[in-house]
Structure formats: structure tokens, C-alpha cells
Design a protein around this motif. Structure first.
Motif, PDB file in Angstrom:
ATOM      1  N   ALA A   1       0.727  -1.233   0.132  1.00  0.00           N
ATOM      2  CA  ALA A   1       0.090  -0.009  -0.034  1.00  0.00           C
ATOM      3  C   ALA A   1       0.701   1.143  -0.153  1.00  0.00           C
ATOM      4  CB  ALA A   1      -0.880   0.019   1.110  1.00  0.00           C
ATOM      5  N   SER A   2       0.363   2.232  -0.716  1.00  0.00           N
ATOM      6  CA  SER A   2       1.162   3.796  -0.565  1.00  0.00           C
ATOM      7  C   SER A   2       0.650   4.290   0.677  1.00  0.00           C
ATOM      8  CB  SER A   2       0.807   4.506  -1.888  1.00  0.00           C
ATOM      9  OG  SER A   2      -0.785   4.501  -2.090  1.00  0.00           O
ATOM     10  N   ILE A   3       1.736   5.085   0.879  1.00  0.00           N
ATOM     11  CA  ILE A   3       1.651   5.892   2.263  1.00  0.00           C
ATOM     12  C   ILE A   3       1.714   7.643   1.738  1.00  0.00           C
ATOM     13  CG2 ILE A   3       2.251   6.440   4.414  1.00  0.00           C
ATOM     14  CD1 ILE A   3       0.885   3.615   4.198  1.00  0.00           C
ATOM     15  N   ALA A   4       0.920   8.471   2.346  1.00  0.00           N
ATOM     16  CA  ALA A   4       1.211   9.762   1.849  1.00  0.00           C
ATOM     17  C   ALA A   4       2.306  10.223   2.529  1.00  0.00           C
ATOM     18  CB  ALA A   4      -0.162  10.546   2.432  1.00  0.00           C
ATOM     19  N   SER A   5       2.977  11.165   1.844  1.00  0.00           N
ATOM     20  CA  SER A   5       4.289  11.697   2.386  1.00  0.00           C
ATOM     21  C   SER A   5       4.135  13.565   2.681  1.00  0.00           C
ATOM     22  CB  SER A   5       5.628  11.390   1.500  1.00  0.00           C
ATOM     23  OG  SER A   5       6.664  12.326   2.183  1.00  0.00           O
ATOM     24  N   LEU A   6       4.629  14.125   3.445  1.00  0.00           N
ATOM     25  CA  LEU A   6       4.592  15.495   3.594  1.00  0.00           C
ATOM     26  C   LEU A   6       5.090  15.994   2.383  1.00  0.00           C
ATOM     27  CD1 LEU A   6       4.400  17.787   5.419  1.00  0.00           C
ATOM     28  CD2 LEU A   6       6.691  17.604   5.941  1.00  0.00           C
ATOM     29  N   ALA A   7       6.228  15.523   1.607  1.00  0.00           N
ATOM     30  CA  ALA A   7       6.705  16.134   0.398  1.00  0.00           C
ATOM     31  C   ALA A   7       6.203  15.404  -0.670  1.00  0.00           C
ATOM     32  CB  ALA A   7       8.091  15.868   0.472  1.00  0.00           C
ATOM     33  N   ARG A   8       5.778  16.383  -1.889  1.00  0.00           N
ATOM     34  CA  ARG A   8       5.061  15.703  -2.736  1.00  0.00           C
ATOM     35  C   ARG A   8       6.088  14.965  -3.724  1.00  0.00           C
ATOM     36  NH1 ARG A   8       3.641  19.109  -6.566  1.00  0.00           N
ATOM     37  NH2 ARG A   8       4.935  20.813  -5.746  1.00  0.00           N
ATOM     38  N   VAL A   9       7.443  15.142  -3.656  1.00  0.00           N
ATOM     39  CA  VAL A   9       8.544  14.264  -4.576  1.00  0.00           C
ATOM     40  C   VAL A   9       8.928  12.877  -3.660  1.00  0.00           C
ATOM     41  CG1 VAL A   9       9.367  16.179  -5.654  1.00  0.00           C
ATOM     42  CG2 VAL A   9      10.125  15.363  -3.592  1.00  0.00           C
ATOM     43  N   ARG A  10       8.270  12.781  -2.696  1.00  0.00           N
ATOM     44  CA  ARG A  10       8.676  11.436  -1.696  1.00  0.00           C
ATOM     45  C   ARG A  10       7.458  10.665  -1.779  1.00  0.00           C
ATOM     46  NH1 ARG A  10      12.888  11.023   1.057  1.00  0.00           N
ATOM     47  NH2 ARG A  10      11.717   9.895   2.641  1.00  0.00           N
ATOM     48  N   ARG A  11       7.437   9.597  -2.672  1.00  0.00           N
ATOM     49  CA  ARG A  11       6.215   8.418  -2.450  1.00  0.00           C
ATOM     50  C   ARG A  11       6.395   7.240  -1.605  1.00  0.00           C
ATOM     51  NH1 ARG A  11       4.966   9.244  -8.789  1.00  0.00           N
ATOM     52  NH2 ARG A  11       5.783   7.202  -8.821  1.00  0.00           N
ATOM     53  N   LEU A  12       5.933   6.994  -0.844  1.00  0.00           N
ATOM     54  CA  LEU A  12       6.257   6.037   0.192  1.00  0.00           C
ATOM     55  C   LEU A  12       5.176   4.811   0.159  1.00  0.00           C
ATOM     56  CD1 LEU A  12       6.637   8.212   3.514  1.00  0.00           C
ATOM     57  CD2 LEU A  12       8.399   7.286   1.707  1.00  0.00           C
ATOM     58  N   ASN A  13       5.791   3.646   0.209  1.00  0.00           N
ATOM     59  CA  ASN A  13       5.153   2.438   0.020  1.00  0.00           C
ATOM     60  C   ASN A  13       5.296   1.383   1.244  1.00  0.00           C
ATOM     61  OD1 ASN A  13       5.373   3.276  -3.076  1.00  0.00           O
ATOM     62  ND2 ASN A  13       3.530   1.995  -2.702  1.00  0.00           N
ATOM     63  N   ALA A  14       4.383   0.713   1.535  1.00  0.00           N
ATOM     64  CA  ALA A  14       4.928  -0.449   2.740  1.00  0.00           C
ATOM     65  C   ALA A  14       5.550  -1.488   1.681  1.00  0.00           C
ATOM     66  CB  ALA A  14       3.490  -0.998   3.193  1.00  0.00           C
ATOM     67  N   LEU A  15       6.299  -2.294   2.282  1.00  0.00           N
ATOM     68  CA  LEU A  15       6.861  -3.462   1.320  1.00  0.00           C
ATOM     69  C   LEU A  15       6.456  -5.001   2.222  1.00  0.00           C
ATOM     70  CD1 LEU A  15      10.476  -2.337   0.404  1.00  0.00           C
ATOM     71  CD2 LEU A  15       8.417  -2.175  -0.988  1.00  0.00           C
ATOM     72  N   THR A  16       6.284  -5.804   1.089  1.00  0.00           N
ATOM     73  CA  THR A  16       5.906  -7.236   1.814  1.00  0.00           C
ATOM     74  C   THR A  16       7.393  -8.155   1.382  1.00  0.00           C
ATOM     75  OG1 THR A  16       3.504  -7.160   1.395  1.00  0.00           O
ATOM     76  CG2 THR A  16       4.481  -9.225   1.709  1.00  0.00           C
TER      77      THR A  16
END
Length: 319
Positions: A148-163
Motif C-alpha cells: 500500500a502507498s503512504i502519503a508523504s509530507l513532500a510531494r516528491v517522496r512517494r512511500l510504500n509498505a513492502l512485503t
């Protein structure tokens, strides 16, 4: 004697980074990435791969450049200055110490790689754009799938959970060294972001008018800009000192001191730049917002200020 100034070779490498970024779109690259278009950013990654950036910290026998930690700092400062998007920190600083020989060869060839680290960086940066993904914890390192993707404070940083998949054990000291190198790279990025924020603030202060005169003419604002200059000028030598100490007994203390100083300087730069720009600094259309959001995001990444201050305190208590 310690040298805190970059060599001519390092300056040339930094200039090459600047030229490649400017030649491929400059601020349009992170703006596009923030809007969901990764193509310009990945093309930039390919250009950097041709420069050999993927193997910056890999030894020559593994196909890398054999660069020093100071070389790493010089490069990441420029990446921060341009708000270059993508998991460069993970690919260039964190993973080279932790992966096997075949994966190091992929990194040297320019593979895009990302990772999450339990408790330190629980979400992976730009997993959707990476060809290689790893989950790291105290038990070891494992190839991983994006979740799943996670929102970041910075628009250029896109975060994801990993399995994660099956783990390979890691030596504790090796992992600690890799995490400190990641923190060092983040500190250098923060210095670069702070420098860009200061530049943007000074330039905008020359053209923005309030009450019939340029805002840069106000003494209070001049003092704030000077405070940013001082903070960045104090942070940069700490970052370079930490790079020189990366393989020494004071590594943890020096890296943490550098991260704290760089984060505080970049945050001060962000506050001042926002004050200079006013409401326009909040808008997605104005590029200064890239760095205003990037500074606090990086300050909290790879060890919060509280974590790093505690490490410095513990180190000083043992002296």
C-alpha cells in the motif's frame, strides 16, 4: 590534517550533476514526479547511470567508481539542491553494503533500488518506480514486493509498505554502518535543499514588494536570511567531518551531529523562504514548495532529530 573543501575532481563531478539536471528540465523533473509522471525522473536516472553514479560507493572490482564518503556528500548535496526525485539514497548509500555481488553489479549498472528498514525507515521510497525492493530488519535483508502507498509530507517522496520474502542474515555492524551512511547522505541532501531555499528566498526578496518597497530592504528579513547563511555554513563542515569519520570510532556521534545540524539549518531555510514568498510558497505551482516540504521530510527520515541528539548525548557522556 582534515580537508573540508571539495577537491577539483569533486567540484567537476558536482558541476556535471548540475549540468545533467539543468539539461533535462531542472525543476520540471521533480514537479512532474510529484504529479505522478516518473518518465523525466527515470530518464535523468539513466543519464546519471551513464555518468557512473550508480556505482559511486562500490569498489572498482565490482564495477563501481570506488568513491569516498566525501564524494557521496558532494553528490547528495547537489541532488538536494535540485530536489531530484527517486530512491538515490537507498541505491547509492544504503544498499551497496548490504546486498550480494550480483545485486551490486545491478546497482553499478544503474538499477533503481529502494528499501525499507524496520523502525528507522518503515516505508520504502518510490517502490513503484524501483526494479529492486528490499525489506531490512534485525533478522536480515529480503527481496520484497510493493504494498500500500503512504502519503508523504513532500510531494516528491512517494512511500510504500513492502512485503518481504525470504531473509538473508546481516551482520549487525554492517547494517549499522549502512544506516549511518544513509543518514549522512540525508544530511548532505538537507544542506543542498537549504542552499536552494536560501537562493530562492534571496532572489525573490529582490523582486517582491510590500508597502512600496522590496521586502529584501527590511532589516529584520536581512537578519533572518543571514541566520540561514550562518546555519548552513556551520552544518556543511559537520557533514564533511562525518564523511571523513565514517569508518572510524566516532562515526555514530559525528553522523548524528551532522544530521541534526543539517536538519535544523534546512528547516530554518524553509521557514524563512516561506516568509519571503508568502502564500505563493504553499502552492503546488511554485517550485519553492518542493524544498519547503522536502526539508522537514528529510529531517525526520533516517533517524529523527530526537534519535540523533540522543546518540550525540550518549557519545559525549562516555568521553
Amino acid at each position: 590534517m582534515m580537508r573540508f573543501l571539495p577537491t577539483d575532481e569533486q567540484l567537476a563531478f558536482a558541476e556535471a550533476v548540475d549540468e545533467i539536471v539543468d539539461g533535462h528540465g531542472g525543476t520540471d523533473i521533480p514537479q512532474a514526479w510529484a504529479a505522478g509522471d516518473t518518465a523525466p525522473g527515470l530518464e535523468l536516472w539513466r543519464q546519471f547511470a551513464e555518468l557512473g553514479l550508480g556505482g559511486l560507493r562500490l569498489p572498482e572490482e565490482d564495477g563501481g567508481l570506488g568513491g569516498s564518503a566525501v564524494d557521496l556528500v558532494v553528490v547528495f548535496e547537489r541532488l538536494g539542491y535540485h530536489a531530484v526525485p527517486g530512491p538515490y539514497l537507498e541505491s547509492l548509500a544504503l544498499l551497496p553494503r548490504l546486498v550480494d555481488a550480483s545485486t551490486r553489479a545491478e546497482l553499478a549498472g544503474g538499477a533503481v533500488a529502494t528499501a525499507c528498514v524496520e523502525r528507522v525507515a518503515p516505508f520504502a521510497l518510490d517502490a513503484d518506480a524501483a526494479a529492486l525492493r528490499f525489506a531490512i530488519d534485525d533478522e536480515g535483508i529480503a527481496p520484497a514486493a510493493a504494498g500500500a502507498s503512504i502519503a508523504s509530507l513532500a510531494r516528491v517522496r512517494r512511500l510504500n509498505a513492502l512485503t518481504p520474502g525470504a531473509r538473508t542474515p546481516l551482520d549487525r555492524e554492517t547494517l549499522s554502518g549502512a544506516l549511518d551512511e544513509a543518514s549522512l547522505a540525508a544530511a548532505a541532501q538537507l544542506v543542498g535543499a537549504g542552499e536552494r531555499l536560501l537562493h530562492e528566498a534571496v532572489e525573490y526578496a529582490k523582486i517582491r514588494e510590500q508597502f512600496g518597497q522590496q521586502v529584501g530592504a527590511y532589516q529584520a528579513l536581512k537578519h533572518q536570511l543571514a541566520d540561514v547563511r550562518v546555519a548552513l555554513s556551520f552544518a556543511r563542515p559537520l557533514v564533511h567531518a562525518a564523511a571523513l569519520a565514517l569508518d572510524g570510532p566516532t562515526r555514530a556521534r559525528d553522523v548524528s551531529a551532522a544530521k541534526v545540524a543539517a536538519g535544523a539549518a534546512a528547516r530554518r531555510a524553509a521557514r524563512t523562504a516561506l516568509q519571503v514568498h508568502g502564500a505563493i510558497g504553499y502552492t503546488a505551482e511554485h517550485p519553492v514548495g518542493l524544498w519547503i516540504a522536502l526539508a522537514p521530510a528529510l529531517d525526520a527520515a533516517w533517524g529523527t532529530p530526537t534519535f540523533h541528539r540522543a546518540r550525540v548525548s550518549r557519545a559525549l557522556a562516555r568521553v
